[in-house]
Write an enzyme that holds these catalytic residues in place. Structure first.
Site, mmCIF file in Angstrom:
data_model
loop_
_atom_site.group_PDB
_atom_site.id
_atom_site.type_symbol
_atom_site.label_atom_id
_atom_site.label_comp_id
_atom_site.label_asym_id
_atom_site.label_seq_id
_atom_site.Cartn_x
_atom_site.Cartn_y
_atom_site.Cartn_z
ATOM 1 N N VAL A 220 0.865 -1.289 0.065
ATOM 2 C CA VAL A 220 -0.048 -0.116 -0.046
ATOM 3 C C VAL A 220 0.791 1.273 -0.077
ATOM 4 O O VAL A 220 1.745 1.269 0.670
ATOM 5 C CB VAL A 220 -0.906 -0.034 1.268
ATOM 6 C CG1 VAL A 220 -1.772 1.198 1.411
ATOM 7 C CG2 VAL A 220 -1.705 -1.201 1.376
ATOM 8 N N HIS A 221 0.648 1.993 -0.960
ATOM 9 C CA HIS A 221 1.599 3.394 -1.010
ATOM 10 C C HIS A 221 0.907 4.714 -1.715
ATOM 11 O O HIS A 221 1.458 5.723 -1.506
ATOM 12 C CB HIS A 221 2.978 3.192 -1.556
ATOM 13 C CG HIS A 221 2.899 3.161 -3.039
ATOM 14 N ND1 HIS A 221 2.629 1.891 -3.797
ATOM 15 C CD2 HIS A 221 3.007 4.231 -4.160
ATOM 16 C CE1 HIS A 221 2.619 2.245 -4.955
ATOM 17 N NE2 HIS A 221 2.857 3.422 -5.105
ATOM 18 N N ARG A 222 -0.136 4.379 -2.161
ATOM 19 C CA ARG A 222 -0.770 5.401 -3.046
ATOM 20 C C ARG A 222 -1.294 6.601 -1.861
ATOM 21 O O ARG A 222 -1.880 6.182 -0.900
ATOM 22 C CB ARG A 222 -2.169 5.171 -3.563
ATOM 23 C CG ARG A 222 -2.196 4.181 -4.847
ATOM 24 C CD ARG A 222 -1.855 4.899 -6.131
ATOM 25 N NE ARG A 222 -1.208 4.273 -6.996
ATOM 26 C CZ ARG A 222 -0.088 4.396 -7.819
ATOM 27 N NH1 ARG A 222 0.382 5.880 -7.891
ATOM 28 N NH2 ARG A 222 0.585 3.589 -8.415
#
Ligand code: UD1
Ligand code: UDP
Length: 381
Positions: A220-222
């Site tokens: 997860v990084h957005r």
């Protein structure tokens, strides 16, 4: 000798640049002694700088040390892009390249494109034409602007070519730019090249005591997910519930997500996940290949899951890689805890004779061939 400057700076760009650099070397080997040989100058903006977000890829993959390291680091969008723009402009003025190559949709891509365009240097964009049609994403702003100012646009998919056409960016039959090419995806080239190497060299499964198909992999990084507690919380809860009820969830944590967890004091939501530092590309390929399913908001990871025949759950409301959703091997869940939990139960069938949605693994070779011929045509004009 043709001089190309490649601008990179963020993790996925190091991986995308590898097959392209390799294709340049192969092109030169075939054109030994010719005027059209290519010299590549690598510019690293410094957008990503932690060892396992940057150096590890130069150490592990066939990518030469950057010729310029601009040390820009982390800042607000405006400041980061401005610093890059100023420093890239300095390099371009000093080197006067024949062409600038930019990759993807990060702030490094935008700065590289603007710097080149304003100095009237020919600009080529790899991974052109992708759209989420969500202008709140920084990447959508970057890619739309970069496509608008690029001379040569290399699309990874037919959808991308169509997206550009809708915006009036199309391949003209005349000798002028812009020129749009369906090249395929250089990330597929990279997977084909490194999967066998990964199988030989990576020890990540043993290190984490994992068995093939005995775990899930999540990333997860957005910004839309990490910077909004109303999205980050259900995502982490969905992943945790899977880990509690089904199988371990391996979570190589991106620094942006790590910071967000700390800021929102959500450490508790990580307790059931196997949180590890970001891993090398070879380790990532092994983790992806052997996962029961991949849960991610990453563009690159969605495609790698598809290339490796692993079901994907995309933790977003939309994706640029729409073909994987249409092929029913990628499920969009948004940030909905229940949907995330249920999505991994869905049976996913990979078409054995599947059509290659993103090319044939020779995208980089095609790109370098086109660049060399466009530059030689230009010289004759
Ligand atoms: C960037 C790209 C995104 C891409 C992603 C790949 C933009 C706008 N976003 O997002 O499109 O998918 O890279 O991973 O260009 N940080 C560190 N160490 C690092 C790098 C970053 O600690 O080596 C931390 C910093 O606190 C920084 C934050 O992560 O503020 C975000 O980094 P940044 O490069 O701004 O954006 P990404 O989320 O990485
Ligand atoms: N990746 C990696 N280690 C990790 C996570 C991702 O090597 O811990 C690789 C992944 O295999 C893919 C690329 O990084 O090739 C994707 O980058 P990221 O998810 O950061 O960005 P995006 O593709 O969304 O722009």
């Amino acid at each position: 000798m043709l001089k190309i400057i490649s601008i990179i700076g963020a993790r996925p760009q190091f991986i995308k640049a590898v097959p392209v650099s390799r294709a340049i070397n192969e092109f030169n080997a075939k054109h030994d002694g010719f005027k059209s040989r290519i010299r590549e100058i690598l510019v690293h903006t410094g957008q990503h700088y932690d060892y396992n977000m940057s150096d590890i890829f130069f150490k592990e993959l066939d990518l030469k040390k950057p010729d310029y390291y601009l040390k820009v680091g982390s800042h607000s969008h405006g400041r980061q892009t401005a610093l890059m723009l100023e420093r890239i402009e300095g390099v371009l003025k000093k080197e006067s390249p024949d062409l600038v190559l930019v990759y993807g949709d990060t702030n490094s891509t935008l700065a590289g494109a603007l710097a080149a365009r304003k100095l009237h240097i020919l600009l080529a964009h790899i991974e052109a034409g992708l759209r989420s049609y969500n202008m709140n994403m920084p990447e959508e702003v970057n890619r739309t602007v970069v496509d608008r100012v690029s001379d040569i646009l290399f699309c990874p998919s037919k959808t991308a070519v169509d997206n550009l056409r809708l915006e009036g960016i199309r391949n003209s039959s005349s000798r002028t730019f812009p020129k749009v090419f369906l090249a395929g995806d250089v990330m597929y080239d990279a997977v084909l090249c490194y999967l066998t190497v990964a199988k030989k060299r990576s020890r990540i499964l043993e290190k984490l005591s994992l068995t093939p198909k005995g775990y899930y992999l999540a990333t997860v990084h957005r910004a839309e997910n990490t910077d909004d507690r109303r999205r980050l919380k259900p995502i982490l809860e969905g992943l945790s519930k899977i880990a509690e009820d089904k199988a371990p969830v391996i979570f190589p944590i991106h620094p942006r997500a790590k910071n967000a967890v700390r800021t929102f004091r959500m450490e508790g939501a990580l307790q059931f996940l196997k949180v590890i530092e970001p891993v090398s590309y070879l380790d990532m390929l092994m983790l992806e290949k052997n996962a029961r399913a991949v849960l991610t908001d990453s563009g690159g990871v969605q495609k790698e899951a598809y290339f490796l025949n692993v079901p994907c759950v995309t933790l977003r409301d939309e994706t640029e890689w729409v073909e994987t959703v249409d092929s029913k091997v990628n499920i969009l869940t948004g940030a909905d805890k229940k949907k995330i939990y249920k999505a991994v139960e869905k049976e996913v069938k990979f078409d054995k004779k599947k059509t290659r949605l993103y090319g044939d693994g020779k995208a980089a070779e095609r790109i370098i061939g086109v660049i060399a011929s466009q530059l030689s045509v230009r010289d004759k004009r």
